[in-house]
Enzyme design. Structure first.
Site, PDB file in Angstrom:
ATOM      1  N   ASN A 102       0.842  -1.206   0.000  1.00  0.00           N
ATOM      2  CA  ASN A 102       0.000   0.000   0.000  1.00  0.00           C
ATOM      3  C   ASN A 102       0.870   1.246   0.000  1.00  0.00           C
ATOM      4  O   ASN A 102       2.103   1.160   0.006  1.00  0.00           O
ATOM      5  CB  ASN A 102      -0.975  -0.022   1.178  1.00  0.00           C
ATOM      6  CG  ASN A 102      -0.241  -0.031   2.502  1.00  0.00           C
ATOM      7  OD1 ASN A 102       0.470   0.911   2.845  1.00  0.00           O
ATOM      8  ND2 ASN A 102      -0.376  -1.116   3.257  1.00  0.00           N
TER       9      ASN A 102
ATOM     10  N   ASP B  88      -4.465  -5.971   5.359  1.00  0.00           N
ATOM     11  CA  ASP B  88      -5.542  -6.724   6.014  1.00  0.00           C
ATOM     12  C   ASP B  88      -5.500  -8.198   5.635  1.00  0.00           C
ATOM     13  O   ASP B  88      -5.861  -9.050   6.427  1.00  0.00           O
ATOM     14  CB  ASP B  88      -6.904  -6.137   5.617  1.00  0.00           C
ATOM     15  CG  ASP B  88      -7.119  -4.785   6.280  1.00  0.00           C
ATOM     16  OD1 ASP B  88      -6.733  -4.656   7.462  1.00  0.00           O
ATOM     17  OD2 ASP B  88      -7.650  -3.863   5.624  1.00  0.00           O
TER      18      ASP B  88
HETATM   19  O1  C5P Z   1      -8.126  -1.690  11.314  1.00  0.00           O
HETATM   20  P1  C5P Z   1      -7.179  -0.680  10.819  1.00  0.00           P
HETATM   21  O2  C5P Z   1      -6.138  -1.224   9.883  1.00  0.00           O
HETATM   22  O3  C5P Z   1      -7.788   0.568  10.268  1.00  0.00           O
HETATM   23  O4  C5P Z   1      -6.415  -0.223  12.167  1.00  0.00           O
HETATM   24  C1  C5P Z   1      -5.368   0.649  12.156  1.00  0.00           C
HETATM   25  C2  C5P Z   1      -4.533   0.487  13.389  1.00  0.00           C
HETATM   26  O5  C5P Z   1      -4.328  -0.883  13.705  1.00  0.00           O
HETATM   27  C3  C5P Z   1      -3.136   1.026  13.193  1.00  0.00           C
HETATM   28  O6  C5P Z   1      -2.658   1.421  14.462  1.00  0.00           O
HETATM   29  C4  C5P Z   1      -2.391  -0.164  12.655  1.00  0.00           C
HETATM   30  O7  C5P Z   1      -0.998  -0.069  12.842  1.00  0.00           O
HETATM   31  C5  C5P Z   1      -2.994  -1.300  13.456  1.00  0.00           C
HETATM   32  N1  C5P Z   1      -3.077  -2.594  12.744  1.00  0.00           N
HETATM   33  C6  C5P Z   1      -2.299  -3.666  13.152  1.00  0.00           C
HETATM   34  N2  C5P Z   1      -2.406  -4.874  12.517  1.00  0.00           N
HETATM   35  C7  C5P Z   1      -3.267  -5.039  11.511  1.00  0.00           C
HETATM   36  C8  C5P Z   1      -4.082  -3.967  11.088  1.00  0.00           C
HETATM   37  C9  C5P Z   1      -3.937  -2.752  11.717  1.00  0.00           C
HETATM   38  O8  C5P Z   1      -1.488  -3.508  14.071  1.00  0.00           O
HETATM   39  N3  C5P Z   1      -3.372  -6.213  10.919  1.00  0.00           N
END
Ligand code: C5P
Length: 405
Positions: free
Chosen positions: A213, A282
């Site tokens: 990304n 994700d």
């Molecule tokens: O769910 P989302 O990706 O929007 O969440 C963002 C937050 O969660 C950020 O702090 C990111 O570093 C962390 N994160 C994580 N592991 C993932 C997805 C997001 O630590 N797989």
């Protein structure tokens, strides 16, 4: 506001070929907003002319304790009383030996001895041949100077002007600048250990292709730098980005979300603060092909199946140390709209005390940003500024919350 606005720096040069780097350092200090007064030893004058340093600093250079320009003829007192810091770069082996003994037979050493020790920090950037550097006398002097409260910077490694290779090169001007800027930052995280994740992750499809990304890692790197400036020990787990490591920060490079999860697991027990800025993918490809997936003439498209990656932040925030308050967790949310609502919901979902929202498309790859801090009490906007400025403000906010808890 530049990093060294309103700061007056006395830049001392002792004799050594690294004097040529002092010219760049002088420019960098001025560019960072400082006023610079150059003082040179006689030996430094063999390597660099005062004319060059005068032109770069826009001030006449001092070379002698008998300088008649000072009405009281006490240049060592006057110059050291004006300074916010004295930086000796390069500091030769001889100059360090002199400092150690409190000798004062020329203006620069006299001024260092005469400085108000509580108020004017002395920073020295050693520069010498590798044999001189590793000599027990130099190492002994360096240890004693540190014990006397002098900030002795480390040295670079590599090819030396004498043709030999090893330790003893003077740090690069931008490294010295970064250390000096750090010295002036309040030490609000002294004694803390901060673990930061930054950048994107890269999820391989086959040995040559993958999914990633647009995260540049700049916000996370700025937070790592700001935490270090604030006196914390800092470990930075970085996805694939081409950014220089902030000074004094321990960096662990990773590629995929699973690599990042493992690196975090290995370092989180030592941490008292965890800041997750990484844009973790994700999903990852379920079956990574062992060989490059080839395009053939059949018209058949490759079929990719995905599995969900672990949520590193959510895992850490559920750990017993985080739950007991021994580890303070901060999450980030990159949204495209309706920041407050999304950030509030994400804070609850991730189970973190503090969540920092930003508008992703408005900041990806850029040097500036604007943040919205969401915690139990409500929200607080950190107005548009450079990522480093925001990182320092965020660090101050984290420190405030740690103190309150
Ligand atoms: O769910 P989302 O990706 O929007 O969440 C963002 C937050 O969660 C950020 O702090 C990111 O570093 C962390 N994160 C994580 N592991 C993932 C997805 C997001 O630590 N797989």
């Amino acid at each position: 506001m530049s990093d060294l606005s309103n700061k007056h720096i006395v830049l001392g040069l002792s004799g050594g070929i690294a004097c040529y780097k002092a010219a760049e350092l002088c420019r960098a200090l001025v560019k960072a907003g400082a006023t610079v007064q150059v003082v040179m030893t006689e030996a430094a004058g063999q390597f660099m002319t005062p004319v060059t340093m005068q032109a770069l600093s826009n001030r006449t250079v001092y070379t002698s304790q008998w300088d008649a320009r000072e009405l009281n003829n006490m240049a060592h007192i006057n110059l050291s009383r004006e300074a916010h810091a004295i930086v000796v770069a390069p500091a030769s082996a001889d100059f360090m030996a002199k400092l150690l003994h409190g000798r004062a037979d020329d203006l620069l050493s006299l001024m260092c001895l005469a400085r108000p020790i509580e108020r004017v920090p002395l920073i020295v950037a050693p520069a010498m041949n590798r044999e001189m550097w590793t000599h027990p006398a130099t190492q002994r002097n360096m240890a004693q100077l540190k014990a006397d409260g002098v900030h002795v910077l480390d040295v670079g490694q590599g090819e030396q002007a004498c043709g030999e290779t090893g330790d003893g090169r003077m740090l690069e001007p931008e490294e010295i600048l970064e250390d000096l800027v750090a010295l002036f930052q309040p030490k609000v995280l002294a004694g803390q250990h901060v673990l930061v994740t930054a950048g994107p992750t890269y999820e391989a499809m086959d040995p040559v292709r993958g999914i990633t990304n647009l995260s540049s890692g700049k916000m996370g790197f700025a937070i790592a730098r700001a935490a270090r400036e604030a006196g914390a020990a800092v470990t930075l787990v970085a996805g694939p980005v081409l950014l220089p490591t902030p000074r004094g920060v321990h960096r662990v490079d990773v590629r995929s979300a699973l690599d990042m999860q493992m690196a975090v697991a290995q370092n989180v027990d030592a941490a008292s603060v965890f800041v997750a800025t990484a844009a973790v993918a994700d999903w990852r490809v379920a079956d990574v092909a062992g060989q490059k997936i080839k395009k053939d003439d059949s018209g058949q498209l490759p079929q990719l199946a995905f599995v969900e990656n672990p949520d590193i932040l959510a895992e850490v925030s559920q750990s017993p140390r985080a739950q007991s308050g021994a580890l303070y967790c901060v999450g980030f949310a990159a949204e495209s709209h309706d920041l407050l609502n999304h950030a509030t919901a994400k804070r609850a979902r991730k189970g973190v005390p503090l969540l920092v929202g930003n508008i992703g498309p408005a900041t990806f790859g850029l040097d500036d940003n604007a943040l919205l801090l969401v915690d139990e009490q409500g929200s607080q906007a950190l107005e548009h500024a450079s990522k480093l400025t925001l990182a320092r403000q965020l660090v101050a906010e984290i420190a405030r919350r740690l103190k309150a808890s």
